[in-house]
Design a protein around this motif. Structure first.
Motif, PDB file in Angstrom:
ATOM      1  N   PRO A 163      -6.886  26.505  33.518  1.00  0.00           N
ATOM      2  CA  PRO A 163      -7.411  25.791  34.682  1.00  0.00           C
ATOM      3  C   PRO A 163      -7.002  26.514  35.952  1.00  0.00           C
ATOM      4  N   SER A 164      -7.742  26.260  37.032  1.00  0.00           N
ATOM      5  CA  SER A 164      -7.331  26.810  38.316  1.00  0.00           C
ATOM      6  C   SER A 164      -5.903  26.378  38.631  1.00  0.00           C
ATOM      7  N   ILE A 165      -5.148  27.289  39.194  1.00  0.00           N
ATOM      8  CA  ILE A 165      -3.766  26.986  39.554  1.00  0.00           C
ATOM      9  C   ILE A 165      -3.692  25.864  40.589  1.00  0.00           C
ATOM     10  N   GLU A 166      -4.786  25.659  41.334  1.00  0.00           N
ATOM     11  CA  GLU A 166      -4.812  24.607  42.353  1.00  0.00           C
ATOM     12  C   GLU A 166      -4.825  23.208  41.736  1.00  0.00           C
ATOM     13  N   VAL A 167      -5.227  23.103  40.473  1.00  0.00           N
ATOM     14  CA  VAL A 167      -5.290  21.792  39.798  1.00  0.00           C
ATOM     15  C   VAL A 167      -4.505  21.840  38.489  1.00  0.00           C
ATOM     16  N   ALA A 168      -3.367  22.498  38.548  1.00  0.00           N
ATOM     17  CA  ALA A 168      -2.553  22.696  37.348  1.00  0.00           C
ATOM     18  C   ALA A 168      -2.053  21.381  36.760  1.00  0.00           C
ATOM     19  N   LEU A 169      -1.708  20.416  37.601  1.00  0.00           N
ATOM     20  CA  LEU A 169      -1.218  19.129  37.087  1.00  0.00           C
ATOM     21  C   LEU A 169      -2.307  18.372  36.335  1.00  0.00           C
ATOM     22  N   THR A 170      -3.534  18.433  36.844  1.00  0.00           N
ATOM     23  CA  THR A 170      -4.660  17.792  36.164  1.00  0.00           C
ATOM     24  C   THR A 170      -4.916  18.474  34.825  1.00  0.00           C
ATOM     25  N   GLY A 171      -4.833  19.797  34.808  1.00  0.00           N
ATOM     26  CA  GLY A 171      -5.010  20.529  33.560  1.00  0.00           C
ATOM     27  C   GLY A 171      -3.957  20.161  32.526  1.00  0.00           C
ATOM     28  N   LYS A 172      -2.722  20.055  32.969  1.00  0.00           N
ATOM     29  CA  LYS A 172      -1.630  19.665  32.076  1.00  0.00           C
ATOM     30  C   LYS A 172      -1.884  18.274  31.493  1.00  0.00           C
ATOM     31  N   LEU A 173      -2.347  17.361  32.334  1.00  0.00           N
ATOM     32  CA  LEU A 173      -2.617  15.994  31.904  1.00  0.00           C
ATOM     33  C   LEU A 173      -3.740  15.942  30.871  1.00  0.00           C
ATOM     34  N   LEU A 174      -4.799  16.700  31.082  1.00  0.00           N
ATOM     35  CA  LEU A 174      -5.895  16.727  30.106  1.00  0.00           C
ATOM     36  C   LEU A 174      -5.437  17.315  28.773  1.00  0.00           C
ATOM     37  N   GLY A 175      -4.602  18.340  28.830  1.00  0.00           N
ATOM     38  CA  GLY A 175      -4.067  18.916  27.595  1.00  0.00           C
ATOM     39  C   GLY A 175      -3.256  17.909  26.806  1.00  0.00           C
ATOM     40  N   GLU A 176      -2.462  17.107  27.500  1.00  0.00           N
ATOM     41  CA  GLU A 176      -1.660  16.070  26.842  1.00  0.00           C
ATOM     42  C   GLU A 176      -2.543  14.991  26.218  1.00  0.00           C
ATOM     43  N   LEU A 177      -3.632  14.648  26.891  1.00  0.00           N
ATOM     44  CA  LEU A 177      -4.538  13.642  26.336  1.00  0.00           C
ATOM     45  C   LEU A 177      -5.240  14.156  25.083  1.00  0.00           C
ATOM     46  N   PHE A 178      -5.579  15.435  25.052  1.00  0.00           N
ATOM     47  CA  PHE A 178      -6.163  16.013  23.837  1.00  0.00           C
ATOM     48  C   PHE A 178      -5.173  15.919  22.672  1.00  0.00           C
ATOM     49  N   GLU A 179      -3.909  16.146  22.946  1.00  0.00           N
ATOM     50  CA  GLU A 179      -2.888  16.009  21.894  1.00  0.00           C
ATOM     51  C   GLU A 179      -2.838  14.572  21.392  1.00  0.00           C
ATOM     52  N   GLN A 180      -2.857  13.608  22.308  1.00  0.00           N
ATOM     53  CA  GLN A 180      -2.832  12.200  21.916  1.00  0.00           C
ATOM     54  C   GLN A 180      -4.078  11.810  21.122  1.00  0.00           C
ATOM     55  N   ALA A 181      -5.180  12.495  21.394  1.00  0.00           N
ATOM     56  CA  ALA A 181      -6.428  12.202  20.681  1.00  0.00           C
ATOM     57  C   ALA A 181      -6.416  12.698  19.242  1.00  0.00           C
ATOM     58  N   GLY A 182      -5.394  13.476  18.891  1.00  0.00           N
ATOM     59  CA  GLY A 182      -5.273  13.941  17.515  1.00  0.00           C
ATOM     60  C   GLY A 182      -5.705  15.383  17.288  1.00  0.00           C
ATOM     61  N   LEU A 183      -5.917  16.140  18.360  1.00  0.00           N
ATOM     62  CA  LEU A 183      -6.296  17.542  18.197  1.00  0.00           C
ATOM     63  C   LEU A 183      -5.128  18.301  17.575  1.00  0.00           C
TER      64      LEU A 183
END
Length: 463
Positions: A163-183
């Motif tokens: 993700p763009s470095i300007e929205v790194a926190l949002t990218g981190k959050l989406l990655g965590e949600l994918f993990e919770q989804a069972g990926l």
């Protein structure tokens, strides 16, 4: 013993630049290479996972995204400035994208074909490519990543996403949600870092089979120069200088409202934003008056947020100053918002007396700036609307069905809108432009399958 010092980046709120909204750990080149390695190792298991099961994970991700809509929207809003209401709309769009591609897990992946021999079974099947690199911008921190990641995953690829470095926190959050989804672990790797370092590693990595990028033309050209001679598939979605045409027979109230929405929504920071409007001279004064009135309804800081960063702020104000120096007439805005000096707020800005030698008519500004031009008739309007290196989107406002269909045929863009603003895309429809706006296969819809898979042809001799 060597101590490894991690680089920590702090994220600041463009509405209040003194407010640190969080911090993120940037990855080293070695860590980036390791992410590529594990993504390649995970590919074998993921491609052999049922496509239905892959779709189920996307469906769960959509549910989690909606359940966490407030925190996702709040995080992204504070990172890049889009209003929270706009971000809520984007998060909902992201969930729709996920659900659309979740259904792809249950669709046909090939077809049975007739053979010249009655003893042979001939069919095709689509198969994944391998490791996909997705490099995404800051302006749509949820929707754009998901319309790349979701099809890549459901078709069986693993993804390394920067993700763009300007929205790194949002990218981190989406990655965590994918993990919770069972990926499964390593199927999606979120790589945080600068494009000039880790981005270059991702582009050049031999493990990578395809690169999907949305961003500036300059970076897109660098990617093309770096890997264009290789066998990697490349998908580039780049800039736009999108035009709207208002004809004399149009509903001027609708045309003015949608033109301003197209120009100023998300603070003009959209590749599909309306940045030029051509008005037929018979209604020019009346239409301009309505456009100005619509622009003045915008409440900066309430219905329109700040631009994303100090760099954007500086560049947009410089582009406005350049337009004035070149002779364009400023009729609305044109300055930093008074009373909001702490944040990166810029008033909605409208120029008239613009010609095509001026930068405001031909250069992408990526901010709340609209150039208004008077034209003699439809023929002059379409000629000028096509007079650009870009070809992403365009719109026309008219009640004349013949001119509407003529515009559809002759407009040199990938996205044509009739009686609607230049922005907007639905997940089931292909997205992409012409000329210098795009390279490679279209995004979204069934077109996504063309980029993220390849075809295998199978013949079985039954004798």
């Amino acid at each position: 013993m060597t101590t490894i010092v991690k680089e920590i980046r702090q994220q600041f709120n463009p509405a209040c630049p003194s407010e640190c909204v969080g911090q993120v750990e940037l990855m080293s080149i070695e860590e980036t290479k390791a992410a590529l390695t594990v993504a390649q190792e995970a590919f074998e298991g993921w491609k052999n996972t049922s496509s239905v099961a892959r779709g189920d994970i996307l469906r769960m991700m959509a549910q989690l995204l909606e359940e966490n809509i407030d925190i996702v929207a709040e995080t992204a809003s504070k990172e890049m400035g889009k209003t929270k209401n706009e971000m809520i709309g984007e998060v909902k769009r992201g969930a729709s994208i996920l659900r659309y591609f979740a259904q792809e897990g249950m669709r046909s992946t090939g077809e049975v074909l007739p053979s010249v021999s009655e003893a042979k079974l001939l069919y095709t099947k689509r198969v994944p490519l391998g490791v996909i690199v997705a490099i995404t911008p800051w302006n749509f921190p949820v929707a754009i990543p998901l319309w790349k990641i979701a099809p890549a995953l459901v078709y069986g690829n693993t993804v390394v996403w920067k993700p763009s470095i300007e929205v790194a926190l949002t990218g981190k959050l989406l990655g965590e949600l994918f993990e919770q989804a069972g990926l499964p672990k390593h199927v999606l790797q979120v790589v945080q870092g600068r494009g000039s370092t880790v981005g270059q590693v991702l582009v050049e990595a031999p493990e990578v089979k395809a690169i999907t990028f949305t961003g500036s033309n300059g970076v897109g050209q660098n990617i093309l120069n770096t890997v264009g001679h290789t066998k990697k598939k490349i998908q580039l979605e780049l800039g736009g200088k999108n035009a709207a045409i208002i004809l004399a027979d149009a509903d001027l109230d609708v045309a003015a409202r949608l033109t301003v929405e197209g120009a100023m929504k998300q603070t003009g920071q959209r590749c599909t934003a309306t940045s030029r409007v051509y008005i037929e001279e018979a209604v020019y004064e009346k239409a301009l008056e309505k456009i100005i009135a619509e622009a003045k309804k915008i409440e900066v800081g309430v219905t329109m947020g700040p631009v994303s960063s100090k760099e954007q702020y500086t560049n947009i104000l410089a582009a406005i100053d350049k337009a004035k120096a070149e002779g364009a007439t400023l009729v609305v805005g044109g300055t930093a918002t008074k009373g909001k000096e702490e944040g990166y707020f810029i008033d909605p800005t409208i120029f008239t007396d613009v010609n095509h030698t001026m930068s405001v008519a031909c250069e992408e500004i990526f901010g709340p700036v609209l150039a208004v031009m008077k034209v003699k008739d439809y023929e002059e309007a379409i000629k000028l609307s096509n007079d650009t290196e870009f070809g992403l989107s365009a719109s026309i406002y008219t009640t004349n069905i013949q001119k509407a269909f003529d515009f559809i045929e002759r407009s040199e863009v990938g996205l044509v809108q009739v009686n609607d603003e230049t922005g907007g895309a639905e997940p089931q429809a292909p997205f992409g432009g012409m000329k210098n706006s795009s390279t490679g296969a279209r995004e979204q819809g069934q077109a996504a399958k063309e980029f993220f898979t390849t075809i295998k042809t199978v013949t079985i001799n039954t004798r």
